[in-house]
Design an enzyme around this catalytic site. Sequence first.
Site, mmCIF file in Angstrom:
data_model
loop_
_atom_site.group_PDB
_atom_site.id
_atom_site.type_symbol
_atom_site.label_atom_id
_atom_site.label_comp_id
_atom_site.label_asym_id
_atom_site.label_seq_id
_atom_site.Cartn_x
_atom_site.Cartn_y
_atom_site.Cartn_z
ATOM 1 C CG ASP A 177 -0.101 -0.045 2.391
ATOM 2 O OD1 ASP A 177 1.232 0.213 2.409
ATOM 3 O OD2 ASP A 177 -1.047 -0.352 3.808
ATOM 4 C CG ASP A 227 -5.305 -5.571 2.487
ATOM 5 O OD1 ASP A 227 -4.831 -4.943 4.204
ATOM 6 O OD2 ASP A 227 -5.864 -5.088 2.315
#
Length: 376
Positions: free
Chosen positions: A92, A271
Amino acid sequence: MEFKLTATDPTGCARCGEITTDHGVIQTPIFMPVGTVGSVKGVWHRDLKEDIKAEIILGNTYHLYLRPGLSTLKAAGGLHKFENWDRPILTDSGGFQVFSLSPIRKITPEGCTFQSHIDGSRHMFTPENNMDTQRIIGADIVMALDECCPGDADYNYAKKSLKLTQNWLERCVRHFDETEPLYGYSQALFPIIQGCVYPDLRKAAVEHAAAFDREGYAIGGLAVGEPTEKMYEMLETVCPILPHDKPRYLMGVGTPANILEAIDRGVDMFDCVMPTRNGRNGMLFTWNGIMNMRNLKWADDFSPIDPDGASFADRAYSKAYLRHLFIAGEMFAAQIASEHNLAFYLDLVRTAREHIVSGDFHAWKNSVIPKITSRL
């Protein structure tokens, strides 16, 4: 990176596919264990591969940038070599971590200034240096820098925040396309769809992001304080208008029921820290319901942890033994529970794929959610 749809459920929007990266193929829908600082907390890579059967794991740009730092990661040849993981990795952008640092960060059009949670030192992420950072980390799939808007933000704040994210995306794409991967394999850049709980902002975000024709798209800013029904509403807003031939990644979500509901709405990738975080605290997700392993009721239950479970530990150890380990404060308890929960999450999406292929996913989902959400 390439994506190929392999099946769709005739009764809903659920779909199966294959993501091909230079580090391997990922079957979707997929759950991705979170390896924030270069490890999935408490779990051997051997077990991730052989027992849990993880096809891709995550790294966190914010945390890896601060520690071990970019010079170490670059000298190691990137995160794959540093942590000895030869399958795909996704990073990310650190936007959510910066969002969570609200008392010690400042957001401007140029970027985000923040203080390290480790030593208080000051740093700045811009779209350009964030792309450089993720080049050095070397993940197969990287995220554009965004502002994670609070789930309870008012419309004016959300609109202003989305405009900032869109401007940052333009700069991320430009800089990413002007640079090259560092370690001899390709990287893919996903824009992040923001817009809080406002359908018109979410639609505008999709239209803007889709114009860049990237390899996939992430959906951010959900499960950050808004009601669950609003999250599902936003998925119903964005999934039908996202490119059909690109994977859709719902960031940071969530419970097993959240995942199945999101698959039913067309999401491909997930996730969440919940399997490992809740596992370390004694909460186990199973096909028969949720267990709190500290409860006295398990003290003399010598049956397997989960007879229907997917991990070695489910059959090798009893509920009584695992409860004993938690009560005694043994580290092994957290390891067993974390591996069990991750194996369950991977088994969940694997079973979902089977039902999508067989064409009965929607009915199966509705039948299984009451069972897996019950408290044992």
